[in-house]
Every structure is written in structure tokens, then in C-alpha cells.
Design a protein around this motif. Structure first.
Motif, short mmCIF file in Angstrom:
data_model
loop_
_atom_site.label_atom_id
_atom_site.label_comp_id
_atom_site.label_asym_id
_atom_site.label_seq_id
_atom_site.Cartn_x
_atom_site.Cartn_y
_atom_site.Cartn_z
N PHE A 142 -61.09 3.45 2.78
CA PHE A 142 -60.98 4.39 3.91
C PHE A 142 -59.77 5.27 3.65
CE2 PHE A 142 -63.36 0.82 5.43
CZ PHE A 142 -64.29 1.35 6.33
N LEU A 143 -59.96 6.59 3.72
CA LEU A 143 -58.86 7.50 3.42
C LEU A 143 -58.74 8.54 4.54
CD1 LEU A 143 -60.99 7.48 0.64
CD2 LEU A 143 -58.76 7.87 -0.36
N ASP A 144 -57.50 8.80 4.95
CA ASP A 144 -57.26 9.78 6.01
C ASP A 144 -56.59 11.02 5.42
OD1 ASP A 144 -56.93 11.05 8.41
OD2 ASP A 144 -55.94 9.37 9.41
N GLU A 145 -57.35 12.07 5.27
CA GLU A 145 -56.88 13.34 4.71
C GLU A 145 -56.13 13.16 3.38
OE1 GLU A 145 -55.36 16.34 7.29
OE2 GLU A 145 -55.97 15.23 9.07
N PRO A 146 -56.79 12.58 2.39
CA PRO A 146 -56.11 12.30 1.13
C PRO A 146 -55.84 13.54 0.29
CG PRO A 146 -58.43 11.80 0.91
CD PRO A 146 -58.20 12.15 2.36
N THR A 147 -56.46 14.68 0.66
CA THR A 147 -56.27 15.89 -0.15
C THR A 147 -55.35 16.89 0.52
OG1 THR A 147 -58.23 16.88 0.87
CG2 THR A 147 -58.58 15.73 -1.21
N SER A 148 -54.76 16.53 1.66
CA SER A 148 -54.04 17.54 2.46
C SER A 148 -52.86 18.16 1.72
CB SER A 148 -53.57 16.94 3.79
OG SER A 148 -52.71 15.85 3.54
N ALA A 149 -52.27 17.42 0.76
CA ALA A 149 -51.11 17.98 0.04
C ALA A 149 -51.44 18.29 -1.42
CB ALA A 149 -49.94 17.00 0.11
N LEU A 150 -52.72 18.17 -1.78
CA LEU A 150 -53.06 18.30 -3.21
C LEU A 150 -53.41 19.73 -3.60
CD1 LEU A 150 -55.28 15.12 -3.82
CD2 LEU A 150 -52.79 15.39 -4.03
N ASP A 151 -53.05 20.09 -4.84
CA ASP A 151 -53.44 21.40 -5.37
C ASP A 151 -54.92 21.37 -5.77
OD1 ASP A 151 -53.82 20.38 -8.02
OD2 ASP A 151 -51.67 20.43 -8.32
N LEU A 152 -55.45 22.51 -6.17
CA LEU A 152 -56.88 22.60 -6.47
C LEU A 152 -57.33 21.59 -7.50
CD1 LEU A 152 -57.71 26.42 -6.65
CD2 LEU A 152 -58.40 24.76 -4.91
N PHE A 153 -56.55 21.47 -8.58
CA PHE A 153 -56.95 20.53 -9.65
C PHE A 153 -57.04 19.12 -9.11
CE2 PHE A 153 -55.82 17.28 -12.70
CZ PHE A 153 -56.77 17.48 -13.69
N HIS A 154 -56.01 18.72 -8.33
CA HIS A 154 -55.98 17.33 -7.89
C HIS A 154 -56.97 17.05 -6.76
CE1 HIS A 154 -52.19 17.37 -10.26
NE2 HIS A 154 -52.70 16.20 -10.63
#
Ligand code: ATP
Ligand code: MG
Length: 259
Positions: free
Chosen positions: A163-175
Motif C-alpha cells: 500500500f503506497l500513499d502518493e509515492p510519486t509526489s516528489a519524484l522527477d519524470l524518470f523516477h
């Protein structure tokens, strides 16, 4: 662990306010399910209820036919991991130790080999030797994903419910792409079963098998991305003026904000 994850009639009340209202859902093995909805809709609260960190006012969650509270803590921790919305640590550990924290429910040897494997698949090897507190927000988010996957690691792969809560909120496009491709390939193999809160509807459209839309504590829509991401519904539930187009490769819906 290939049983279904079931929530029945979940409600959560705080100070006479219904934050979650009568939500029932089933998560199936090998699925990547995205939870979406506006700020304050109840996504993080629902995730905490589903993972047993909050007790519902009414209703229940069950994994493999057994209520969550009946699972021994250590056994549950080997089958279900959570990556929260914001993870602050009160201590300044090296990256490897933070990821190694994920191994707490397990005993045995070769933990450093597992930590190395997890760092490799999550792209964290370049962060080896760094202090967690000194990492950027996106780098810390990558380490938290690695910690959660380390918790589920068995026989060269993460296995169980993530379960993940907004795991991409701080990631750049590649990540962003790297994380979602990784989750998709792991779920497609059937070992990992994922429920992820996403604000980026275009990422949800590209990678989710199913989308659940929350509004004001209620589930107002669920289904395939094409069914849920309709311009009229998004305008209704988000209050935003949008156009919905098709991705040039694959034809999944993509959302454009009207200028
Ligand atoms: N401990 C609490 N005390 C008071 N209100 C709370 C508490 N936890 C959540 N809420 C309220 O419940 C509602 C849902 O919160 P939640 O964090 O689940 O929303 P969310 O959908 O995750 O929003 P976001 O997209 O901003 O992360 C919000 O209005 C929030 O203020
Ligand atoms: Mg939230």
C-alpha cells in the motif's frame, strides 16, 4: 499469499464527522489499484484503515478470509507493507540502514544481500553510503519505497500486499516512470498486489488496472481507467475544468487541464 483483500462497510468517524462512509472494496492478487480523489477526500484515511493502522468505526478488513486484527503482527508485516505520504525519521541513519529497517519482521542471515538486491531494483544504489536526512525529498521517497519492498522480500522478489500513499509526489519524470513500471511488472508476475494513492491521474490511467475514486469520504466511482476518467465526472468530483484525450501510444485516457 494470493488471497483477496476485502473491506466491508468501512466507516470512520472523528468528532461526529464521517471521514470515511460505508466503503466496501475487494483487492485481487496481481492487481494494481489506484485510489484517487481531491484533497481531503479520505484517501490516506482509507489506506490507514485498510492497513490496520486505524480501526474503523464500523466495518472490517480481511486478508485471506481472516480479519486484519486476527493476524499476528509479525505475520501480517511479512505479507503487507505500507509506504506513507510523508515519512520523517527522528534519526540520521545511512540509507542502507533505513532500507534494512524493512527487514524487522524477518530473522535470519543474508539481510545485507537482500538490501543490496532491493536497492538495485529500486535504483537506490547511487544513494549507497549517504545519510538519509541529507537526501532530497525525491531521494528519500525512493528509499522509502525500497524499505517497503525490503519488508516483503522473499526468494528474490517482493511478495504480498503493498500500500503506497502518493509515492510519486516528489519524484522527477524518470523516477515516476521507473517506480510505476517496477510496480506494474511485479504485479504482472502475480507476486505483488498493489494499492496506491495517486494525485496524477495520467499516471493512474497509464498503469492502474483499476481506479477507485473517492469524494467526501465515499467511493463515488470505480472501474477501468477508461470508465472512471470521464471529463464530466472529473469536473463534478474535482470541480476542475478538464479535457480528456487519448495517449498516443496505447490509447489510455489522459487528462488535460483547461487553461
Ligand atoms: N486526525 C484527524 N483529525 C481531524 N481530521 C482529520 C484527521 N485525519 C484526517 N482528517 C480529516 O479527514 C479528511 C480526509 O483526510 P485524508 O488525509 O484522508 O485526505 P486525503 O484524501 O488523503 O487528502 P490529500 O489528497 O490532501 O492527501 C480531511 O478533511 C482531514 O482534515
Ligand atoms: Mg492523503
Amino acid at each position: 499469499m494470493a488471497e483477496r483483500f476485502i473491506a466491508e462497510g468501512l466507516s470512520y468517524h472523528l468528532a461526529n464527522r464521517a471521514i470515511i462512509q460505508d466503503i466496501s472494496l475487494t483487492l485481487s492478487p496481481g492487481e494494481l489499484v489506484a485510489l484517487i480523489g481531491p484533497n481531503g477526500a479520505g484517501k490516506s484515511t482509507l489506506l490507514r484503515l485498510l492497513t490496520g493502522f486505524l480501526r474503523p468505526t464500523t466495518g472490517r478488513c480481511a486478508l485471506g478470509g481472516k480479519s486484519l486484527e486476527k493476524w499476528p503482527t509479525q505475520t501480517l508485516s511479512r505479507h503487507r507493507a505500507v509506504m506513507r505520504q510523508n515519512t520523517q525519521l527522528g534519526f540520521d541513519w545511512p540509507v542502507e540502514s533505513v532500507i534494512g529497517m524493512g527487514r524487522a519482521p524477518w530473522t535470519g542471515c543474508a539481510e545485507s544481500a537482500i538490501v543490496h538486491q532491493v536497492m538495485s531494483v529500486t535504483g537506490c544504489l547511487p544513494l549507497a553510503g549517504r545519510r538519509y536526512a541529507a537526501l532530497s525529498g525525491g531521494e528519500q521517497q525512493r528509499v522509502q519505497l525500497a524499505r517497503a519492498l525490503a519488508q516483503l522480500w522473499q526468494n528474490d522478489s517482493p511478495r504480498g500486499w503493498l500500500f503506497l500513499d502518493e509515492p510519486t509526489s516528489a519524484l522527477d519524470l524518470f523516477h515516476q516512470q521507473h517506480l510505476l513500471r517496477l510496480l506494474k511488472s511485479l504485479t504482472a508476475k502475480g507476486h505483488l498486489h498493489v494499492c496506491v494513492v495517486l494525485h496524477d491521474l495520467n499516471l493512474a490511467a497509464l498503469w492502474a488496472d483499476r481506479i477507485i475514486l473517492l469524494h467526501d469520504g465515499k467511493m463515488v466511482s470505480q472501474g477501468a481507467p477508461e470508465a472512471v476518467l470521464q471529463a464530466g465526472d472529473l469536473a463534478r468530483w474535482y470541480g476542475a475544468e478538464v479535457h480528456v484525450g487519448l495517449h498516443p501510444s496505447g490509447g489510455k485516457p489522459q487528462i488535460f487541464l483547461a487553461p
